[in-house]
Design a protein around this motif. Sequence first.
Motif, mmCIF file in Angstrom:
data_model
loop_
_atom_site.group_PDB
_atom_site.id
_atom_site.type_symbol
_atom_site.label_atom_id
_atom_site.label_comp_id
_atom_site.label_asym_id
_atom_site.label_seq_id
_atom_site.Cartn_x
_atom_site.Cartn_y
_atom_site.Cartn_z
ATOM 1 N N ASN A 1 67.997 105.461 158.053
ATOM 2 C CA ASN A 1 66.807 105.038 158.766
ATOM 3 C C ASN A 1 66.380 106.096 159.767
ATOM 4 O O ASN A 1 67.219 106.790 160.354
ATOM 5 C CB ASN A 1 67.081 103.724 159.503
ATOM 6 N N PRO A 2 65.094 106.244 159.999
ATOM 7 C CA PRO A 2 64.648 107.217 160.997
ATOM 8 C C PRO A 2 65.083 106.807 162.394
ATOM 9 O O PRO A 2 65.243 105.624 162.695
ATOM 10 C CB PRO A 2 63.126 107.190 160.855
ATOM 11 N N TYR B 1 61.848 112.825 166.717
ATOM 12 C CA TYR B 1 61.896 113.963 165.816
ATOM 13 C C TYR B 1 62.650 115.110 166.486
ATOM 14 O O TYR B 1 62.733 115.173 167.711
ATOM 15 C CB TYR B 1 60.476 114.413 165.464
ATOM 16 N N HIS B 2 63.173 116.024 165.686
ATOM 17 C CA HIS B 2 63.968 117.132 166.218
ATOM 18 C C HIS B 2 63.576 118.447 165.567
ATOM 19 O O HIS B 2 63.363 118.513 164.353
ATOM 20 C CB HIS B 2 65.460 116.889 165.968
ATOM 21 N N GLY C 1 57.198 117.821 160.851
ATOM 22 C CA GLY C 1 57.275 116.769 159.851
ATOM 23 C C GLY C 1 58.601 116.044 159.884
ATOM 24 O O GLY C 1 59.569 116.522 160.467
ATOM 25 N N ALA C 2 58.638 114.881 159.289
ATOM 26 C CA ALA C 2 59.853 114.095 159.165
ATOM 27 C C ALA C 2 60.012 113.684 157.704
ATOM 28 O O ALA C 2 59.021 113.474 157.005
ATOM 29 C CB ALA C 2 59.783 112.852 160.058
ATOM 30 N N ASP C 3 61.247 113.580 157.251
ATOM 31 C CA ASP C 3 61.517 113.223 155.860
ATOM 32 C C ASP C 3 61.332 111.726 155.648
ATOM 33 O O ASP C 3 62.284 110.980 155.391
ATOM 34 C CB ASP C 3 62.933 113.650 155.465
ATOM 35 N N ASP D 1 65.819 120.093 143.170
ATOM 36 C CA ASP D 1 65.236 119.000 143.950
ATOM 37 C C ASP D 1 63.884 119.453 144.499
ATOM 38 O O ASP D 1 63.830 120.316 145.377
ATOM 39 C CB ASP D 1 66.172 118.628 145.099
ATOM 40 N N PRO D 2 62.764 118.908 143.991
ATOM 41 C CA PRO D 2 61.446 119.336 144.467
ATOM 42 C C PRO D 2 61.029 118.720 145.792
ATOM 43 O O PRO D 2 59.992 119.080 146.346
ATOM 44 C CB PRO D 2 60.514 118.880 143.345
ATOM 45 N N GLY D 3 61.831 117.772 146.311
ATOM 46 C CA GLY D 3 61.494 117.157 147.580
ATOM 47 C C GLY D 3 60.251 116.292 147.501
ATOM 48 O O GLY D 3 59.794 115.897 146.430
ATOM 49 N N PHE D 4 59.657 115.998 148.670
ATOM 50 C CA PHE D 4 58.468 115.154 148.757
ATOM 51 C C PHE D 4 57.757 115.435 150.065
ATOM 52 O O PHE D 4 58.365 115.870 151.047
ATOM 53 C CB PHE D 4 58.832 113.668 148.676
ATOM 54 N N VAL D 5 56.455 115.193 150.094
ATOM 55 C CA VAL D 5 55.664 115.404 151.306
ATOM 56 C C VAL D 5 56.029 114.333 152.333
ATOM 57 O O VAL D 5 55.978 113.139 152.043
ATOM 58 C CB VAL D 5 54.156 115.361 150.994
ATOM 59 N N GLY D 6 56.404 114.754 153.520
ATOM 60 C CA GLY D 6 56.812 113.828 154.563
ATOM 61 C C GLY D 6 55.704 113.551 155.563
ATOM 62 O O GLY D 6 54.580 114.056 155.452
ATOM 63 N N ALA D 7 56.034 112.734 156.553
ATOM 64 C CA ALA D 7 55.073 112.401 157.617
ATOM 65 C C ALA D 7 55.016 113.540 158.630
ATOM 66 O O ALA D 7 56.025 114.201 158.875
ATOM 67 C CB ALA D 7 55.512 111.106 158.299
ATOM 68 N N PRO D 8 53.863 113.806 159.217
ATOM 69 C CA PRO D 8 52.585 113.115 159.080
ATOM 70 C C PRO D 8 51.694 113.640 157.961
ATOM 71 O O PRO D 8 50.605 113.120 157.753
ATOM 72 C CB PRO D 8 51.927 113.359 160.440
ATOM 73 N N ALA D 9 52.122 114.693 157.261
ATOM 74 C CA ALA D 9 51.259 115.314 156.252
ATOM 75 C C ALA D 9 50.927 114.373 155.102
ATOM 76 O O ALA D 9 49.929 114.574 154.400
ATOM 77 C CB ALA D 9 51.911 116.580 155.709
ATOM 78 N N ASN D 10 51.745 113.342 154.897
ATOM 79 C CA ASN D 10 51.480 112.422 153.785
ATOM 80 C C ASN D 10 50.462 111.334 154.134
ATOM 81 O O ASN D 10 50.201 110.452 153.321
ATOM 82 C CB ASN D 10 52.775 111.781 153.270
#
Length: 433
Positions: free
Chosen positions: A22-23, A114-115, A279-281, A316-325
């Motif tokens: 969890n974040p 966030y860090h 960004g955050a995952d 692993d192509p990953g994924f767009v995280g917040a806030p960019a998503n």
Amino acid sequence: MIPQDSQGAPQDRRARGMPRGNPETTGRYVVVLADNTDPAAVFADVAGLRTVASSRDYGEQALDMDEVAGADATMFAQLGMAVVSADPSQSGALRAAVQDSGTPVLAVVPELVYHVLADPAYLQGYRDGVEDLARRLGSGEGAPGDGDAPAYEDTDEATWGLQALGITADSPTGAGVRVAVLDTGLDLEHPDFAGRRVTSKSFVEGQSAQDGHGHGTHCIGTACGGVSQDGRRYGVASEAEIYAGKVLGDQGSGSDAGILAGINWAVANQCAIVSMSLGADVPEPHPPYTFAGRRALEQGTLIIAAAGNNADRPDDPGFVGAPANSPEIMAVAALDAFLDIARFSARSLPGPGGQVDLAGPGVEVFSSWPMPERHNTISGTSMATPHAAGVAAVWAGVTGRRGLELWATLDKQCRRLELPSVDVGAGLVQVGS
């Protein structure tokens, strides 16, 4: 929020790119209100919150985070949202209000923490770029028709990134356009920015806008810097007006409160572009940024954010995280000097807002760094994002376009690449027509 620069492979590997755990949260909440709402009345009536601080009470809506630290709610008036401190009964009342169509409360979500990565990670990111370059050269994966050579290389006159964007000595420079870079601040005494018009503000409690980390100075240099001491140009919009907002502290940590305060400040001051290399995952759009992106566009401000560094290609192509998503925020992927997708650059997810919109130079990027180092070369979607922001400033200056019109211009002017759109969106952002 983690500046997307040199994250490398996540320590906790994801299954098919999805995060585990969890974040981290602050215990406070972000509350989004409907337009034309009296926040003091809403918070008092719905949740019994009595002390409401508002950005409207501060010149240029530059909130003083030290002064508002004890408020029950801190309102970002230009964006129509607030961060609130609430006990369980109060937060429950706010959440219940979301379900009641008769109240102006549109969303209530936990405030996230966030860090930024520690300094050794920057070295890891640079090493990742070098290793990736060596791998490509060794395997013959150069640009089409160029053998083993990269498509672009740094020269004494300009970085490879500027060349890839189509920038020449005669290109427009974004003069008069306001660009806000929200990050770890700026080295305010850096000689490369002498004589430039810089407005700085810290939204980190207890800290000034001076960059004690480095990441912010590097990003501002890429978007709006000028030339190095040896004459090499590295900044895209070298005559833009710089708004340096510190939303992440010297130790690399921050929260939604500081970031939203920075966006609110930028919008209130009519910045045409907000660049956020952070960004955050988190695969789902974070509601405050969905609303902030939309309301900023309506007021003529385009928010551009890093797609994320959570990939470890090719596995692993990953994924767009917040806030960019968030659908109303432009997501930027990173390319290397071969114009191939960077190993760490995140891929689009299905669904609204989860896609990469375009790409920029993001591997081994030379830019400014706090003194005494003066300059540094690092990698990440963090570096691609200010390239795109600088190009946006150039187009804003040339065309006068803002908001959605500026977004459409960037998209239309992209250089199409022979890469999947899930990785690079419309392609490589360009200055040339």
